[in-house]
Design an enzyme around this catalytic site. Structure first.
Site, PDB file in Angstrom:
ATOM      1  N   LYS A  62      38.214  39.878  29.324  1.00 45.50           N
ATOM      2  CA  LYS A  62      38.862  38.988  28.344  1.00 45.50           C
ATOM      3  C   LYS A  62      38.252  37.582  28.407  1.00 45.50           C
ATOM      4  O   LYS A  62      37.918  36.996  27.381  1.00 45.50           O
ATOM      5  CB  LYS A  62      40.383  38.894  28.608  1.00 45.50           C
ATOM      6  CG  LYS A  62      41.100  40.243  28.514  1.00 45.50           C
ATOM      7  CD  LYS A  62      42.608  40.116  28.666  1.00 45.50           C
ATOM      8  CE  LYS A  62      43.085  39.688  30.043  1.00 45.50           C
ATOM      9  NZ  LYS A  62      42.804  40.680  31.127  1.00 45.50           N
TER      10      LYS A  62
ATOM     11  N   ARG B 224      51.754  39.557  27.093  1.00 49.72           N
ATOM     12  CA  ARG B 224      51.683  40.592  28.128  1.00 49.72           C
ATOM     13  C   ARG B 224      52.945  41.429  28.184  1.00 49.72           C
ATOM     14  O   ARG B 224      53.040  42.332  29.005  1.00 49.72           O
ATOM     15  CB  ARG B 224      51.532  39.921  29.490  1.00 49.72           C
ATOM     16  CG  ARG B 224      50.091  39.731  29.898  1.00 49.72           C
ATOM     17  CD  ARG B 224      50.119  38.898  31.177  1.00 49.72           C
ATOM     18  NE  ARG B 224      49.181  39.370  32.128  1.00 49.72           N
ATOM     19  CZ  ARG B 224      47.964  38.849  32.290  1.00 49.72           C
ATOM     20  NH1 ARG B 224      47.536  37.870  31.546  1.00 49.72           N
ATOM     21  NH2 ARG B 224      47.170  39.330  33.211  1.00 49.72           N
TER      22      ARG B 224
ATOM     23  N   ARG C 174      34.168  40.214  42.142  1.00 46.06           N
ATOM     24  CA  ARG C 174      34.447  38.810  41.842  1.00 46.06           C
ATOM     25  C   ARG C 174      35.188  38.149  43.013  1.00 46.06           C
ATOM     26  O   ARG C 174      34.933  36.999  43.346  1.00 46.06           O
ATOM     27  CB  ARG C 174      35.270  38.677  40.560  1.00 46.06           C
ATOM     28  CG  ARG C 174      35.410  37.221  40.120  1.00 46.06           C
ATOM     29  CD  ARG C 174      36.149  37.073  38.825  1.00 46.06           C
ATOM     30  NE  ARG C 174      37.524  37.509  38.966  1.00 46.06           N
ATOM     31  CZ  ARG C 174      38.363  37.664  37.950  1.00 46.06           C
ATOM     32  NH1 ARG C 174      37.944  37.426  36.719  1.00 46.06           N
ATOM     33  NH2 ARG C 174      39.591  38.065  38.151  1.00 46.06           N
TER      34      ARG C 174
ATOM     35  N   ARG D  46      38.997  34.341  43.777  1.00 46.54           N
ATOM     36  CA  ARG D  46      40.302  34.161  43.147  1.00 46.54           C
ATOM     37  C   ARG D  46      41.339  34.820  44.050  1.00 46.54           C
ATOM     38  O   ARG D  46      41.130  35.959  44.491  1.00 46.54           O
ATOM     39  CB  ARG D  46      40.290  34.791  41.746  1.00 46.54           C
ATOM     40  CG  ARG D  46      40.899  33.875  40.698  1.00 46.54           C
ATOM     41  CD  ARG D  46      40.773  34.429  39.320  1.00 46.54           C
ATOM     42  NE  ARG D  46      41.834  35.385  39.015  1.00 46.54           N
ATOM     43  CZ  ARG D  46      42.028  35.906  37.820  1.00 46.54           C
ATOM     44  NH1 ARG D  46      41.228  35.554  36.823  1.00 46.54           N
ATOM     45  NH2 ARG D  46      42.988  36.763  37.613  1.00 46.54           N
TER      46      ARG D  46
ATOM     47  N   ARG E 279      48.496  44.394  40.076  1.00 46.20           N
ATOM     48  CA  ARG E 279      48.229  43.888  38.712  1.00 46.20           C
ATOM     49  C   ARG E 279      48.006  45.050  37.750  1.00 46.20           C
ATOM     50  O   ARG E 279      48.467  45.018  36.601  1.00 46.20           O
ATOM     51  CB  ARG E 279      46.995  42.960  38.721  1.00 46.20           C
ATOM     52  CG  ARG E 279      47.291  41.607  39.368  1.00 46.20           C
ATOM     53  CD  ARG E 279      46.024  40.926  39.865  1.00 46.20           C
ATOM     54  NE  ARG E 279      45.097  40.568  38.811  1.00 46.20           N
ATOM     55  CZ  ARG E 279      43.816  40.258  39.033  1.00 46.20           C
ATOM     56  NH1 ARG E 279      43.325  40.263  40.263  1.00 46.20           N
ATOM     57  NH2 ARG E 279      43.044  39.941  38.018  1.00 46.20           N
TER      58      ARG E 279
HETATM   59  P1  AP5 Z   1      36.737  38.679  33.163  1.00 45.66           P
HETATM   60  O1  AP5 Z   1      36.048  38.281  31.918  1.00 45.66           O
HETATM   61  O2  AP5 Z   1      37.155  37.629  34.110  1.00 45.66           O
HETATM   62  O3  AP5 Z   1      37.974  39.655  32.835  1.00 45.66           O
HETATM   63  P2  AP5 Z   1      39.465  39.319  32.485  1.00 45.66           P
HETATM   64  O4  AP5 Z   1      39.952  40.399  31.608  1.00 45.66           O
HETATM   65  O5  AP5 Z   1      39.565  37.906  31.983  1.00 45.66           O
HETATM   66  O6  AP5 Z   1      40.111  39.490  33.934  1.00 45.66           O
HETATM   67  P3  AP5 Z   1      41.203  38.636  34.659  1.00 45.66           P
HETATM   68  O7  AP5 Z   1      41.120  38.986  36.107  1.00 45.66           O
HETATM   69  O8  AP5 Z   1      41.145  37.194  34.285  1.00 45.66           O
HETATM   70  O9  AP5 Z   1      42.495  39.300  34.041  1.00 45.66           O
HETATM   71  P4  AP5 Z   1      43.955  39.166  34.402  1.00 45.66           P
HETATM   72  O10 AP5 Z   1      44.611  39.607  33.164  1.00 45.66           O
HETATM   73  O11 AP5 Z   1      44.339  39.890  35.639  1.00 45.66           O
HETATM   74  O12 AP5 Z   1      44.123  37.637  34.809  1.00 45.66           O
HETATM   75  P5  AP5 Z   1      44.808  36.367  34.125  1.00 45.66           P
HETATM   76  O13 AP5 Z   1      44.083  35.191  34.582  1.00 45.66           O
HETATM   77  O14 AP5 Z   1      44.986  36.596  32.683  1.00 45.66           O
HETATM   78  O15 AP5 Z   1      35.784  39.734  33.893  1.00 45.66           O
HETATM   79  C1  AP5 Z   1      36.106  40.233  35.175  1.00 45.66           C
HETATM   80  C2  AP5 Z   1      34.816  40.364  36.007  1.00 45.66           C
HETATM   81  O16 AP5 Z   1      34.002  41.371  35.416  1.00 45.66           O
HETATM   82  C3  AP5 Z   1      33.974  39.088  36.035  1.00 45.66           C
HETATM   83  O17 AP5 Z   1      33.408  38.925  37.299  1.00 45.66           O
HETATM   84  C4  AP5 Z   1      32.895  39.344  34.965  1.00 45.66           C
HETATM   85  O18 AP5 Z   1      31.703  38.679  35.230  1.00 45.66           O
HETATM   86  C5  AP5 Z   1      32.729  40.858  35.027  1.00 45.66           C
HETATM   87  N1  AP5 Z   1      32.401  41.450  33.742  1.00 45.66           N
HETATM   88  C6  AP5 Z   1      32.867  41.097  32.516  1.00 45.66           C
HETATM   89  N2  AP5 Z   1      32.341  41.876  31.565  1.00 45.66           N
HETATM   90  C7  AP5 Z   1      31.530  42.775  32.184  1.00 45.66           C
HETATM   91  C8  AP5 Z   1      30.692  43.841  31.729  1.00 45.66           C
HETATM   92  N3  AP5 Z   1      30.604  44.162  30.440  1.00 45.66           N
HETATM   93  N4  AP5 Z   1      29.994  44.551  32.653  1.00 45.66           N
HETATM   94  C9  AP5 Z   1      30.079  44.229  33.996  1.00 45.66           C
HETATM   95  N5  AP5 Z   1      30.837  43.212  34.484  1.00 45.66           N
HETATM   96  C10 AP5 Z   1      31.565  42.491  33.584  1.00 45.66           C
HETATM   97  O19 AP5 Z   1      46.266  36.398  34.802  1.00 45.66           O
HETATM   98  C11 AP5 Z   1      46.418  36.165  36.188  1.00 45.66           C
HETATM   99  C12 AP5 Z   1      47.896  36.140  36.554  1.00 45.66           C
HETATM  100  O20 AP5 Z   1      48.546  35.051  35.881  1.00 45.66           O
HETATM  101  C13 AP5 Z   1      48.721  37.380  36.161  1.00 45.66           C
HETATM  102  O21 AP5 Z   1      48.623  38.399  37.138  1.00 45.66           O
HETATM  103  C14 AP5 Z   1      50.120  36.766  36.055  1.00 45.66           C
HETATM  104  O22 AP5 Z   1      50.683  36.597  37.331  1.00 45.66           O
HETATM  105  C15 AP5 Z   1      49.856  35.413  35.453  1.00 45.66           C
HETATM  106  N6  AP5 Z   1      49.893  35.415  33.968  1.00 45.66           N
HETATM  107  C16 AP5 Z   1      48.841  35.158  33.128  1.00 45.66           C
HETATM  108  N7  AP5 Z   1      49.223  35.290  31.836  1.00 45.66           N
HETATM  109  C17 AP5 Z   1      50.532  35.632  31.862  1.00 45.66           C
HETATM  110  C18 AP5 Z   1      51.482  35.930  30.837  1.00 45.66           C
HETATM  111  N8  AP5 Z   1      51.143  35.910  29.536  1.00 45.66           N
HETATM  112  N9  AP5 Z   1      52.735  36.265  31.228  1.00 45.66           N
HETATM  113  C19 AP5 Z   1      53.103  36.285  32.524  1.00 45.66           C
HETATM  114  N10 AP5 Z   1      52.246  36.028  33.535  1.00 45.66           N
HETATM  115  C20 AP5 Z   1      50.968  35.702  33.213  1.00 45.66           C
HETATM  116 MG    MG Z   2      40.615  36.170  32.617  1.00 38.37          MG
END
Ligand code: AP5
Ligand code: MG
Length: 189
Positions: A14, A89, A128, A134, A145
């Site tokens: 994402k 979410r 990562r 992280r 997660r």
């Molecule tokens: P990346 O692009 O970082 O993927 P992502 O989908 O953004 O993954 P996240 O870990 O950020 O998702 P998440 O939903 O768990 O975290 P968030 O911060 O939203 O890519 C991941 C890795 O893969 C990178 O190293 C990248 O380089 C690699 N990659 C990408 N594309 C690739 C490809 N094509 N091939 C190979 N490698 C690739 O949320 C974190 C926490 O915050 C949640 O757990 C929750 O506690 C809280 N939170 C956030 N939003 C909410 C909400 N709306 N409601 C309640 N709690 C929330």
């Molecule tokens: Mg992200």
């Protein structure tokens, strides 16, 4: 306005694809995860509350998250649109987003569902975690997660299908190849 939801499990890409979408379409980016991590870094009250949930791989309560989202959204001036990354979410968040946009005369243009197999998600996030550290990128928290994603977040797929804005994107392959598919899906709108 172009209002895009980028949806998918943890590690589905994402954040990676949001950067490209922002660069190409000139829209604003809201990553709720990035907002919360910045609050933690700054040691705010919100950050202290958020850390307890994030470190356990759990979601922040809906009411809190919805208020944060609305205030970030309203801080954008003369916006061409917004990409919502990591929000909504839960069904409650999706309903709140719909209402928030409607009261501002807007709607979701497209919901992009980045679909990636579980073993690949795990491998990406472990990698990562080793590189950039992280706090929630360790095997135990990643499993939590993913569980939260399946139980609370994936029902949004059917919800957005009913809204008529759902687009499936294969999230496996090169970052450029996936981005090309995303552009096609956005430009269909
Ligand atoms: P990346 O692009 O970082 O993927 P992502 O989908 O953004 O993954 P996240 O870990 O950020 O998702 P998440 O939903 O768990 O975290 P968030 O911060 O939203 O890519 C991941 C890795 O893969 C990178 O190293 C990248 O380089 C690699 N990659 C990408 N594309 C690739 C490809 N094509 N091939 C190979 N490698 C690739 O949320 C974190 C926490 O915050 C949640 O757990 C929750 O506690 C809280 N939170 C956030 N939003 C909410 C909400 N709306 N409601 C309640 N709690 C929330
Ligand atoms: Mg992200």
């Amino acid at each position: 306005m172009l209002n895009v939801i980028i949806f998918g499990a943890p590690g589905s890409g994402k954040g990676t694809q949001s950067e490209r979408i922002v660069a190409k379409y000139g829209i604003n980016h809201i990553s709720t995860g990035d907002v919360l991590r910045a609050e933690i870094k700054n040691g705010t009250e919100l950050g202290k509350t958020a850390k307890g949930y994030i470190d356990q791989g759990q979601l922040i309560p809906d009411t809190l998250m919805i208020d944060i989202l609305a205030s970030v959204f309203d801080s954008f001036k003369d916006s061409k649109g917004v990409i919502f990354d990591g929000f909504p979410r839960t069904i409650a968040q999706a309903e709140a987003l719909k209402e928030m946009l409607a009261t501002r005369g807007q709607a979701v243009s497209v919901m992009l569902d980045l679909d990636v197999a579980e073993d690949e998600l795990m491998a990406r996030l472990i990698k990562r975690g080793l590189e950039s550290g992280r706090a929630d990128d360790n095997e135990e928290t990643i499993k939590k997660r993913l569980f939260v994603y399946h139980s609370q977040t994936s029902p949004l797929i059917d919800w957005y299908k009913k809204e008529g804005v759902y687009q499936h994107i294969t999230g496996l392959g090169t970052m450029d190849g996936i981005f090309a598919d995303i552009c096609k899906a956005i430009e269909k709108e």
